[in-house]
Write a protein that holds these residues in place. Structure first.
Motif, PDB file in Angstrom:
ATOM      1  N   GLY A  13      11.537   8.456  -4.586  1.00 54.57           N
ATOM      2  CA  GLY A  13      10.081   9.029  -4.471  1.00 54.57           C
ATOM      3  C   GLY A  13       9.537   7.782  -3.953  1.00 54.57           C
ATOM      4  O   GLY A  13       8.292   8.300  -2.976  1.00 54.57           O
ATOM      5  N   VAL A  14      10.009   6.688  -4.057  1.00 52.17           N
ATOM      6  CA  VAL A  14       9.251   5.396  -3.531  1.00 52.17           C
ATOM      7  C   VAL A  14       9.607   5.364  -1.900  1.00 52.17           C
ATOM      8  O   VAL A  14      10.828   5.597  -1.612  1.00 52.17           O
ATOM      9  CB  VAL A  14       9.595   3.955  -3.993  1.00 52.17           C
ATOM     10  CG1 VAL A  14       9.015   2.883  -3.401  1.00 52.17           C
ATOM     11  CG2 VAL A  14       9.088   3.889  -5.414  1.00 52.17           C
ATOM     12  N   ILE A  36       0.789  -1.173  -0.078  1.00 53.78           N
ATOM     13  CA  ILE A  36       0.159  -0.125  -0.059  1.00 53.78           C
ATOM     14  C   ILE A  36       0.786   1.179   0.019  1.00 53.78           C
ATOM     15  O   ILE A  36       0.567   2.325  -0.794  1.00 53.78           O
ATOM     16  CB  ILE A  36      -0.914  -0.235   1.364  1.00 53.78           C
ATOM     17  CG1 ILE A  36      -2.089  -0.951   1.164  1.00 53.78           C
ATOM     18  CG2 ILE A  36      -1.539   1.371   1.458  1.00 53.78           C
ATOM     19  CD1 ILE A  36      -2.923  -1.214   2.407  1.00 53.78           C
ATOM     20  N   ILE A  37       1.906   1.278   0.861  1.00 42.61           N
ATOM     21  CA  ILE A  37       2.710   2.271   0.951  1.00 42.61           C
ATOM     22  C   ILE A  37       3.503   2.622  -0.546  1.00 42.61           C
ATOM     23  O   ILE A  37       3.772   3.774  -0.872  1.00 42.61           O
ATOM     24  CB  ILE A  37       3.929   2.339   1.926  1.00 42.61           C
ATOM     25  CG1 ILE A  37       3.115   2.193   3.544  1.00 42.61           C
ATOM     26  CG2 ILE A  37       4.898   3.119   2.032  1.00 42.61           C
ATOM     27  CD1 ILE A  37       4.032   1.826   4.551  1.00 42.61           C
ATOM     28  N   ALA A  38       3.956   1.536  -1.090  1.00 47.46           N
ATOM     29  CA  ALA A  38       4.685   1.775  -2.290  1.00 47.46           C
ATOM     30  C   ALA A  38       3.642   2.213  -3.367  1.00 47.46           C
ATOM     31  O   ALA A  38       4.077   3.183  -4.354  1.00 47.46           O
ATOM     32  CB  ALA A  38       5.109   0.338  -2.799  1.00 47.46           C
ATOM     33  N   LEU A  39       2.349   1.728  -3.577  1.00 49.30           N
ATOM     34  CA  LEU A  39       1.575   2.076  -4.637  1.00 49.30           C
ATOM     35  C   LEU A  39       0.619   3.411  -4.449  1.00 49.30           C
ATOM     36  O   LEU A  39       0.598   4.075  -5.304  1.00 49.30           O
ATOM     37  CB  LEU A  39       0.436   0.763  -4.888  1.00 49.30           C
ATOM     38  CG  LEU A  39       0.798  -0.363  -5.126  1.00 49.30           C
ATOM     39  CD1 LEU A  39      -0.081  -1.425  -5.318  1.00 49.30           C
ATOM     40  CD2 LEU A  39       1.746  -0.238  -6.665  1.00 49.30           C
ATOM     41  N   ALA A  55       0.076  10.314   5.005  1.00 46.51           N
ATOM     42  CA  ALA A  55      -1.198  10.644   4.393  1.00 46.51           C
ATOM     43  C   ALA A  55      -1.273  12.214   4.540  1.00 46.51           C
ATOM     44  O   ALA A  55      -1.741  13.003   3.608  1.00 46.51           O
ATOM     45  CB  ALA A  55      -2.076   9.936   5.000  1.00 46.51           C
ATOM     46  N   TYR A  56      -0.822  12.638   5.720  1.00 49.23           N
ATOM     47  CA  TYR A  56      -1.487  14.062   6.119  1.00 49.23           C
ATOM     48  C   TYR A  56      -0.147  14.928   6.427  1.00 49.23           C
ATOM     49  O   TYR A  56      -0.327  16.222   6.473  1.00 49.23           O
ATOM     50  CB  TYR A  56      -2.029  14.150   7.194  1.00 49.23           C
ATOM     51  CG  TYR A  56      -3.524  13.188   7.111  1.00 49.23           C
ATOM     52  CD1 TYR A  56      -4.215  13.667   6.342  1.00 49.23           C
ATOM     53  CD2 TYR A  56      -3.828  12.243   8.062  1.00 49.23           C
ATOM     54  CE1 TYR A  56      -5.555  12.855   6.153  1.00 49.23           C
ATOM     55  CE2 TYR A  56      -5.088  11.365   7.839  1.00 49.23           C
ATOM     56  CZ  TYR A  56      -5.856  11.932   7.056  1.00 49.23           C
ATOM     57  OH  TYR A  56      -7.220  11.114   6.705  1.00 49.23           O
TER      58      TYR A  56
END
Length: 431
Positions: free
Chosen positions: A235-236, A182-185, A370-371
């Motif tokens: 950036g990943v 999830i983090i990567a995508l 996320a934020y």
């Protein structure tokens, strides 16, 4: 899992290995808990400014774009060690562990999927009309923190049977794989292809050396750091590098010398060396730098919990995880030929599913992604994660403690060795 039983004990070597591993994770959970309490205490003390100043201190070589804050080094760097260990464990489970049997692997994979999909849906439903980018945090309540969950089990002195402890661990490990995916995508804002392609060079060299069973840290460590730095530059999220490196490490000594029975490979050696660093240093330090939030007393806590983002996290962790893990397990029993092990009841699955709602390390990381750090919403994320994990822990304590007498009976049976050969009789009967 056999063709007829959910949550069967499995093999003795795997049960013994997981028992040793869980004991080490329990110590790590205690350190994680202590680090969290220390962070919250400092962040709400009269000298709280010094805590937030520490988190924002910057160091590292600017020429390599690695002049990062202390909190970023913890999230991107130290958690890469955590995910490296998780990757080693995941590969070992599916290559040489009991989960190399697809029938046994199906349960934790399906349960982990249910335990991620339903919390994400709960969070999304709560924040459907919130606006202001609130839905970016949909993945926050999807992760299970195995160290914190084991710390809770240690505190309440619950004698979970081997099958349930094994399931909890494998569920969390598969959960970690889903989380890093999830983090990567979904949390890669800008992708630079050139550094990502360049990262494949040190990664391939690292893989070549470990396949040759090279253990020299002065060769492996620079290659691992180069892979991490280039993935970071692409950036990943840099923690992905930890999993990629782990997947190159051989689990068994020789694929041509008898499969899983050929003996342990380099993965076991590296895990033995690095797991204490991950559980004893990397994760507690990250927790210390990530968990500190200035609550502002009861009024501030109340305000934070009125934010739909915090409510979505609490609902996702407590309700979503419980429904997701229990529901997915029930579906496995309903639509396949397998049935629940005779020693267990659905209330045991329910209690374990509630315990899986203790999300901390990865939840905090995803919240930051996320934020953004140091934002009001990020503070509310921390309150939501802490409140949800605490509530899940309390509810799991009530359910599992009520079954503790039954668990003690199963554990006593699992430890009986009437023929004194060092292998409990139930595992010999199993085979």
């Amino acid at each position: 899992m056999s063709t007829s039983s959910l949550f069967s004990r499995g093999s003795w070597p795997e049960a013994e290995r997981i028992s040793r591993l869980l004991r080490r994770e329990t110590v790590g959970g205690a350190l994680l808990l202590a680090a969290t309490v220390a962070a919250l205490t400092w962040a709400n003390s009269p000298i709280s400014d010094s805590y937030f100043t520490l988190r924002e201190l910057t160091f590292g070589p600017s020429a390599l774009h690695l002049d990062l804050s202390v909190s970023t080094w913890a999230g991107d760097g130290l958690l890469a060690i955590f995910f490296f260990v998780a990757g080693l464990e995941l590969k070992r489970e599916f290559v040489a562990g009991d989960l190399r049997d697809p029938r046994r692997a199906a349960l934790p994979v399906v349960a982990a999927a249910g335990g991620m999909i339903v919390p994400a849906l709960v969070f999304t439903l709560v924040n459907l009309n919130t606006g202001d980018g609130a839905l970016q945090g949909w993945a926050i309540p999807t992760a299970t923190d195995i160290a914190f969950a084991l710390a809770v089990l240690a505190v309440i002195s619950t004698n979970l049977p081997t099958a349930l402890r094994t399931f909890l661990l494998t569920l969390a490990v598969v959960d970690d794989l889903f989380a890093i995916t999830i983090i990567a995508l979904f949390f890669t804002a800008e992708l630079s292809v050139l550094p990502l392609l360049a990262a494949m060079v040190p990664l391939a060299l690292f893989g070549f050396l470990v396949q040759k069973r090279v253990r020299s840290w002065w060769l492996l460590l620079p290659l691992a750091f180069a892979t991490w730095a280039l993935v970071h530059a692409s950036g990943v999220h840099a923690t992905v590098a930890g999993v990629l490196l782990a997947f190159t490490v051989p689990v068994i000594r020789s694929q041509s010398a008898g499969g899983p029975d050929a003996g342990p490979g380099l993965a076991e050696h590296l895990e033995h060396r690095i797991r204490p660093i991950s559980a004893g240093i990397a994760v507690p330090v990250f927790a210390f730098l990530a968990a500190g939030v200035a609550v502002g007393g009861l009024s501030g806590l109340s305000e934070a919990l009125r934010d739909p983002v915090a409510l979505g996290i609490v609902g996702g962790l407590v309700v979503g995880k419980t429904v997701g893990v229990t529901g997915a397990t029930w579906l496995m029993a309903r639509f396949t030929r397998v049935k629940l092990d005779p020693d267990l009841q659905w209330v045991d699955v329910f209690g374990l599913a509630i315990l899986a709602g203790i999300g901390f390390t990865v939840s905090l990381l995803i919240g930051e992604l996320a934020y953004g750090t140091e934002s009001l919403r990020d503070d509310h994320v921390k309150v939501g994660v802490l409140a949800g994990s605490l509530l899940a822990g309390l509810l799991a304590t009530i359910v599992l403690r009520a079954r503790n007498r039954h668990y003690r009976r199963i554990c006593a049976e699992e430890q009986r060795d009437d023929d004194h050969d060092g292998i409990p009789d139930v595992y010999e009967d199993h085979h």
